[in-house]
Scaffold this active site. Structure first.
Site: not given
Length: 806
Positions: A692, A735
């Protein structure tokens, strides 16, 4: 031969040097007759010499009866001068003499050079007092002695009559002291005491003590007799009842085996367990009680009888009440609450409509960072279901026997933790929490996660076989709930059996509500504070959340609130009765300097630095990607910061994509030829991996090569391909929460994660943050990089002001 001698009463007629006859276990008193048996040759020689002389000798008691020829230290210092009153010679040459005590004397020096002991002595006159006090003590002693005769068989009332006839007080004391079983030590103390008054007091104390002991003994004996009489009566009645029941065919077996049979029958065992119990009972009948096998079988049967084979505690289901309990105990967590209510609704309909229960209990797995309420949620579920709750921590468990139990062939074998907790809860439909299921280990003792497959599989656990029990136990009514911080370490077969529910973490606003509704009231009560003694402002709680904690859950928030409550409790204990209002300024005074601050703007003041978003077991975090380059003979890529293989490949992919699109990105090829490129991700002691960070790595490299700054209010996440596509990633909510905590205003996400945003992210975060959904790297760069040639003033980092003393 017997001879009576004239009484020697004058002290002046007693010599100061006399032969010594040591006595064993007896003390000679003045004015008393003492019979003695003499068998030692030197003692016989002493008596012969004495009989040829004045018949006087000095009687001293030995301290140790085992010594044959005692020294001066082994004899008591005070004795009695006596005269031989009668002598009888036995056929075995031994002597039997009767001596009469005359006066007390102290041993000055002992001479042991001859055949027998001789001593130099001095006389000890008695201190005889006259008056009412002595007469009163004398009478009290005689009264106590008469009471003692009621309990003692050693002497009767006629002895007391003889004693009472003695008019001389000194002689009375010595007669009583020689008659009672005082013991050598007590008799010697009385002999050595000078005062007649004190001698009487010692005797009176001893007699009263003996009376108290005899009275207590008599009381105990009477109570014992009464109890035995009662027990005999009860035994007789029980025997009559037993005989009547036997005649009626209703006889009960009260033996150990009979009681065990009754317990096993009441336990309502399964058919398989009943057969096994009967087989073990037959074995027990033939095994001697002293055999170790007897205890092993007895323990096994006791386990079978103690398990709740058919005991269910869950009563009528009230869905409305269950929802109310869940809302009382936990803020938000709507998905989990809805799932529990759905389960209860289905179960309620099956009960009311009498539908055959063909479904199994669901297996829920709560996954999330520490401190979000996974364990406490299990307790609330048990309360909402009105069931018993049990919890087993699986963290660090490596022995398969902890789950399946030990075979009975091992010494001190026991069932596994599953069966133990069910027995402790005494219910077959409890809520069973398997805590930290992601931290189960394995070694040479087996793999507990493999043993859990049978426990958690609805198609198998209705007949779970613990190795100790050796028979199947139905776990299908147990509601198993597992908790974990991550799914990565859970084996796939085990994960496949669980219904995973994510608990990603809380927003600042959610933490504020949790603190006001749950944490602050709890800590006030824990610290003994009333509602009015301390009050928290919302700004103060938000200050704690943003400046003193950086977590997905509320565990550290709870600790900081507890710290503030302790500070207030200290003031109250010291006498300060004023109510304390906790403001943002007071938080700084109590907790000290700010621990966390926004460093994004400071870190991105130069090209080559980009802000990324990462998922960890503790929730979401921001990370910085730093890139630089330097001249070299060849082109190399250096990666540091404890990066995993997947992240290293992402960096290589980003660099390869840039090299193949230099023209479109307006990058001068000559500037990057023969350069060593170094990419570093700080906090190098922490391992990092995953795809990611691809868009962040690419953005940092493009920023470095084009000398364009990365926007300080932008963070990003997403995987990239060699074609420049941005692929979706996981952990979106964690996140975004991390970005919000760090002061980020713009978040760049993969386009295909757009649905996750609408479903998982609270509306307050969607309103506060701007989201950019990128399909390609061009979308990322267009929103992440500042325009060419733009400059940013480097922010000054202001040190926190020191607390001022008021």
């Amino acid at each position: 031969m017997s001879e009576n001698l004239p009484v020697i009463s004058s002290k002046k007629s007693l010599p100061e040097d006399l032969p010594v006859l040591p006595l064993k276990g007896v003390v000679a008193f003045p004015s008393t007759l003492i019979p003695l048996s003499i068998g030692l040759e030197r003692s016989i020689r002493l008596i012969d010499d004495v009989m040829n002389g004045n018949r006087l000798l000095f009687l001293l008691t030995q301290k140790d009866e085992l010594v044959e020829k005692p020294t001066q230290e082994q004899l008591y210092p005070v004795g009695t001068v006596a005269v031989v009153h009668q002598l009888t010679k036995n056929s075995d040459k031994s002597l039997r003499v009767v001596v009469q005590g005359l006066e007390r004397a102290r041993l000055i020096k002992l001479n042991d050079e001859g055949v027998y002991l001789k001593a130099h002595i001095e006389m000890l006159p008695e201190k005889i007092a006259q008056g009412i006090e002595v007469e009163g003590l004398r009478q009290a002693m005689l009264d106590a002695l008469r009471r003692l005769t009621l309990f003692s068989g050693n002497f009767g009332s006629d002895v007391v009559d003889v004693v009472e006839s003695v008019s001389d007080t000194k002689q009375l004391v010595y007669v009583i002291a020689s008659t009672l079983s005082l013991g050598v030590k007590t008799q010697q103390e009385i002999l050595e005491t000078d005062s007649i008054e004190e001698k009487i007091s010692r005797l009176l104390t001893w007699i009263q003590h003996e009376i108290a002991i005899r009275e207590l003994g008599k009381k105990i004996a009477t109570e014992t007799k009464e109890r035995l009489t009662k027990e005999q009566k009860e035994y007789f009645l029980r025997e009559q009842v037993r005989s009547i029941k036997k005649e009626l065919g209703e006889e009960e077996d009260t033996s150990e085996l009979g009681i065990l049979r009754k317990k096993l029958k009441q336990a309502k065992l399964s058919e398989e367990a009943e057969k096994e119990a009967e087989r073990e009972l037959k074995r027990l009948e033939n095994v001697p009680a002293a055999s170790p096998e007897h205890g092993i079988i007895l323990t096994y049967l006791d386990w079978l009888a103690s398990l709740p084979w058919a005991k269910l505690t869950g009563g009528q289901i009230d869905v409305v009440k269950a929802r109310k309990i869940l809302d009382e105990d936990h803020y938000d967590l709507e998905k989990i609450k809805d799932r529990i209510i759905e389960y209860l609704s289905v179960k309620k309909l099956r009960q009311e409509r009498k539908v055959k229960d063909i479904t199994r209990e669901p297996l829920l797995c709560f996954v999330g960072p520490p401190g979000v309420g996974k364990t406490s949620l299990g307790q609330s579920i048990a309360r909402a279901l009105n069931r018993k709750f049990a919890r087993v921590s699986l963290g660090g468990m490596r022995d398969e026997a902890e789950i399946r139990g030990h075979r009975r062939t091992y010494i001190s074998a026991l069932p596994g933790r599953i069966i133990q907790e069910i027995k402790r809860a005494d219910a077959r439909d409890l809520v069973f929490m398997l805590d930290e299921i992601d931290k189960v280990g394995s070694d040479w003792r087996g793999d507990p996660s493999s043993a859990l497959l049978e426990v958690l599989d609805p198609a198998q656990n209705f007949n779970f076989v613990d190795l100790y029990l050796g028979v199947g136990f139905d776990l299908s009514q147990v509601l198993f709930i597992a908790t974990a911080n991550t799914l990565d370490t859970i084996p796939s077969p085990l994960l496949d059996r669980m219904e995973v529910i994510q608990l990603p973490g809380y927003t600042d606003n959610e933490k504020l509500h949790i603190a006001e509704k749950y944490l602050i009231p709890k800590e006030k009560k824990a610290h003994g504070l009333s509602e009015t003694e301390v009050t928290f402002q919302s700004d103060a709680i938000l200050s704690i959340i943003r400046n003193y904690t950086r977590e997905a859950g509320v565990r550290n928030l709870d600790r900081n609130i507890a710290t503030l409550c302790r500070k207030v409790a200290k003031r109250v204990a010291e006498g300060d009765k004023n109510s304390v209002l906790i403001t943002a300024e007071k938080v700084r005074d109590f907790l000290g300097a700010v621990r966390f601050f926004n460093e994004v703007a400071e870190r991105t003041v130069r090209p080559g630095v980009a802000t990324g978003l990462a998922w960890t077991q503790a929730g979401g975090e921001i990370l910085f990607v730093e890139a630089t380059m330097m001249p070299s003979h060849d082109e190399r890529l250096i990666l540091t910061g404890m990066l995993g293989d997947v992240m290293k490949e992402s960096a290589q992919t980003a660099l390869s994509y840039i090299r193949s699109h230099l023209t479109s990105m307006k990058i001068d090829r000559k500037k990057i030829e023969k350069k060593t490129i170094h990419i570093h991700i700080p906090e190098g002691a922490i391992p990092k991996d995953g795809p990611s960070a691809g868009v962040c790595l690419l953005t940092a490299l493009v920023s470095l090569f084009t000398h364009r700054l990365v926007r300080s209010d932008v963070a990003m996440t997403g995987e990239i391909t060699l074609r420049g596509k941005v692929l979706p990633v996981g952990g979106i909510k964690e996140k975004i929460l991390a970005a919000h905590r760090s002061g980020i205003k713009v978040v760049i996400l993969p386009y295909h994660n757009k649905e996750n945003l609408m479903e998982d992210i609270p509306a307050e975060l969607r309103n506060e943050l701007k989201f950019v959904f990128a399909k390609t790297v061009e979308d990322v760069l267009a929103n992440a990089l500042e325009p060419m040639g733009s400059k940013r003033i480097k922010p000054k980092k202001v040190a926190p002001a020191l607390n001022k003393k008021k």
